[in-house]
Design a protein around this motif. Structure first.
Motif, mmCIF file in Angstrom:
data_model
loop_
_atom_site.group_PDB
_atom_site.id
_atom_site.type_symbol
_atom_site.label_atom_id
_atom_site.label_comp_id
_atom_site.label_asym_id
_atom_site.label_seq_id
_atom_site.Cartn_x
_atom_site.Cartn_y
_atom_site.Cartn_z
ATOM 1 N N GLY A 49 0.859 -1.244 0.062
ATOM 2 C CA GLY A 49 0.025 -0.039 -0.027
ATOM 3 C C GLY A 49 0.749 1.291 -0.059
ATOM 4 O O GLY A 49 0.508 2.196 -0.768
ATOM 5 N N PHE A 50 1.891 1.313 0.851
ATOM 6 C CA PHE A 50 2.633 2.330 1.004
ATOM 7 C C PHE A 50 3.492 2.682 -0.793
ATOM 8 O O PHE A 50 3.505 3.759 -1.105
ATOM 9 N N HIS A 51 4.180 1.738 -1.285
ATOM 10 C CA HIS A 51 4.531 1.905 -2.364
ATOM 11 C C HIS A 51 3.548 2.003 -3.436
ATOM 12 O O HIS A 51 3.930 3.012 -4.368
ATOM 13 N N LEU A 52 2.455 1.651 -3.632
ATOM 14 C CA LEU A 52 1.394 1.916 -4.504
ATOM 15 C C LEU A 52 0.958 3.619 -4.425
ATOM 16 O O LEU A 52 0.867 4.167 -5.323
ATOM 17 N N THR A 53 0.744 4.039 -3.081
ATOM 18 C CA THR A 53 0.330 5.250 -2.855
ATOM 19 C C THR A 53 1.300 6.342 -3.318
ATOM 20 O O THR A 53 1.184 7.379 -3.875
ATOM 21 N N LYS A 54 2.708 5.961 -3.110
ATOM 22 C CA LYS A 54 3.745 6.915 -3.550
ATOM 23 C C LYS A 54 3.768 6.942 -5.214
ATOM 24 O O LYS A 54 4.024 8.105 -5.574
ATOM 25 N N ARG A 55 3.586 5.884 -5.765
ATOM 26 C CA ARG A 55 3.684 5.571 -7.052
ATOM 27 C C ARG A 55 2.392 6.616 -7.598
ATOM 28 O O ARG A 55 2.495 7.330 -8.602
ATOM 29 N N LEU A 86 0.720 9.087 -6.527
ATOM 30 C CA LEU A 86 1.006 10.500 -6.038
ATOM 31 C C LEU A 86 1.975 11.163 -7.013
ATOM 32 O O LEU A 86 1.756 12.070 -7.544
ATOM 33 N N ASN A 87 2.998 10.278 -7.240
ATOM 34 C CA ASN A 87 3.727 10.514 -8.400
ATOM 35 C C ASN A 87 3.226 10.596 -10.031
ATOM 36 O O ASN A 87 3.636 11.655 -10.466
ATOM 37 N N ASP A 88 2.394 9.842 -10.054
ATOM 38 C CA ASP A 88 1.530 10.057 -11.147
ATOM 39 C C ASP A 88 0.372 10.961 -11.470
ATOM 40 O O ASP A 88 -0.349 11.152 -12.457
ATOM 41 N N GLY A 89 0.096 11.712 -10.276
ATOM 42 C CA GLY A 89 -0.821 12.911 -10.425
ATOM 43 C C GLY A 89 -2.202 12.624 -9.730
ATOM 44 O O GLY A 89 -3.004 13.183 -10.016
ATOM 45 N N TYR A 90 -2.191 11.426 -9.181
ATOM 46 C CA TYR A 90 -3.563 11.079 -8.551
ATOM 47 C C TYR A 90 -3.722 11.604 -7.026
ATOM 48 O O TYR A 90 -2.818 11.825 -6.472
ATOM 49 N N GLN A 91 -5.131 11.862 -6.622
ATOM 50 C CA GLN A 91 -5.355 12.080 -5.361
ATOM 51 C C GLN A 91 -5.247 10.871 -4.652
ATOM 52 O O GLN A 91 -6.304 9.692 -5.272
ATOM 53 N N VAL A 92 -4.971 10.540 -3.563
ATOM 54 C CA VAL A 92 -5.045 9.275 -2.697
ATOM 55 C C VAL A 92 -5.753 9.406 -1.450
ATOM 56 O O VAL A 92 -5.029 10.378 -0.695
ATOM 57 N N ASP A 147 -1.645 15.856 -2.078
ATOM 58 C CA ASP A 147 -2.701 15.200 -2.755
ATOM 59 C C ASP A 147 -3.081 13.870 -1.943
ATOM 60 O O ASP A 147 -3.793 13.017 -2.299
ATOM 61 N N PHE A 148 -2.477 13.848 -0.625
ATOM 62 C CA PHE A 148 -2.481 12.590 0.182
ATOM 63 C C PHE A 148 -3.222 12.948 1.366
ATOM 64 O O PHE A 148 -2.933 13.852 2.144
ATOM 65 N N SER A 149 -4.277 12.103 1.822
ATOM 66 C CA SER A 149 -5.032 12.344 3.086
ATOM 67 C C SER A 149 -5.202 10.681 3.472
ATOM 68 O O SER A 149 -5.188 9.713 2.910
ATOM 69 N N PHE A 150 -5.143 10.785 4.797
ATOM 70 C CA PHE A 150 -5.160 9.435 5.646
ATOM 71 C C PHE A 150 -6.165 9.387 6.921
ATOM 72 O O PHE A 150 -6.211 10.459 7.593
ATOM 73 N N GLN A 151 -6.652 8.329 7.169
ATOM 74 C CA GLN A 151 -7.324 8.354 8.343
ATOM 75 C C GLN A 151 -7.322 6.638 8.673
ATOM 76 O O GLN A 151 -7.000 5.839 8.060
#
Length: 344
Positions: A13-19, A21-27, A54-58
């Motif tokens: 999940g960490f690696h996917l989120t980082k990728r 975000l780098n590709d311009g998605y909101q996560v 572009d990252f939010s977490f709960q």
């Protein structure tokens, strides 16, 4: 485009989120931050992500039905990638309810959220463990997987069945990904490669099951992420997978290196990278384990033009470099990989 990543503080999940975000998605990431393994590692991963706007977490558990319901009320997601699960084959022997709560009840809560939302695509993590003791190799998504030999595998097979039923009933485009023994930087401490490196640098014995007569289709994390990202935008339509004999907008893929490696060779590469010898304790096969995994990735290659190809030497090189830096272990800085061989 907004993506929900469940298990965002986890390894994949960490690696996917980082990728993403780098590709311009909101996560938007959720994770229950369980103590199945070192929670500090999970917080360290989140620390690497939290500064991206572009990252939010709960903190949220999939088993929290009301919480998941509210999550879908508060957000409109384009894509959902479910990586949250209680992992581990051996842990399921002593903690079965953790798997039912997270992998079954939690997954149904997520499916219910999808049913009431206009999502474009649900992608969920399955596992090579669903193949059980299959003797037909390489493992293909068209193979029978009706005889799981661990509770963990049974819950992953259940995810596939539940996802298919929701896809069929409610028209949810859904893809399941059967991951094969994922490894790499920021990995899970309960995995063999992590335990091996830790034990070797501490001059402690490592446990080698089935007396070393194991083969695994070890798959580097960057290859897993590339596969997930490509599949995410490859939205299935009805009748896209004749191998599954299904009319639903539902698809399954293996993501594996398509190259089984003997466990003793795996250990040998780690020894070369650390320039230390392992103290091996040979043990019999453990309940729930299988002697071999081997992924057929022809469908993945055909549909998204990608197959994992990172060599074991290169992947372990990157993991060992990360491990030594993260835990402050003195190590060789002049290691290099040439023709898949470790040079010191």
């Amino acid at each position: 485009m907004k993506v929900l990543v469940t298990g965002a503080a986890g390894f994949i999940g960490f690696h996917l989120t980082k990728r993403l975000l780098n590709d311009g998605y909101q996560v938007h990431g959720i994770d229950n931050l369980s103590d199945y393994y070192d929670v500090n590692l999970k917080y360290a991963r989140l620390e690497k992500l939290k500064h991206d706007r572009d990252f939010s977490f709960q903190r949220l558990d999939l088993a929290n039905r009301d919480g998941i319901l509210q999550l879908f009320r508060d957000h409109q997601f384009n894509y959902i990638v479910n990586l949250a699960a209680q992992a581990g084959v051996r842990y399921s022997l002593t903690n079965p309810h953790a798997y039912i709560d997270s992998n079954i009840a939690g997954f149904v809560n997520l499916l219910e959220g999808c049913r009431n939302s206009n999502i474009q695509h649900l992608i969920f993590a399955s596992s090579s463990s669903v193949y059980g003791a299959n003797t037909k190799i390489p493992f293909s998504v068209g193979d029978s997987v009706d005889h799981p030999i661990s509770l963990y595998a049974a819950t992953k097979k259940s995810n596939e069945l539940l996802a298919h039923s929701y896809s069929h009933l409610y028209g949810i485009p859904t893809t399941g990904l059967r991951f094969f023994t994922v490894y790499g930087a920021w990995g899970r401490p309960d995995m063999a490669y992590f335990k091996f490196v830790k034990a070797i640098v501490e001059d402690k014995p490592i446990e080698v099951y089935n007396f070393g007569k194991m083969q695994r289709d070890f798959t580097f994390i960057d290859d897993i992420i590339e596969g997930v990202v490509r599949v995410m935008t490859k939205i299935p339509t009805a009748n896209t997978d004749p191998a599954l004999n299904s009319k639903a907008a539902y698809k399954l893929y293996n993501i594996g290196n398509n190259n089984p490696v003997e466990l003793l060779h795996f250990i040998e590469v780690i020894e070369q990278l650390l320039n230390r010898s392992a103290i091996k304790t040979f043990l019999p096969m453990q309940p729930g384990d299988v002697p071999l995994t081997y992924a057929d990735v022809d469908d993945l290659m055909q549909d998204v033009g990608f197959k994992p190809e990172t060599s074991l030497e290169e992947g372990l090189f990157q993991f060992v470099q990360w491990y030594c830096e993260y835990y402050g272990v003195p190590h060789q800085n002049n290691l290099s990989i040439v023709d898949n061989k470790v040079l010191i």
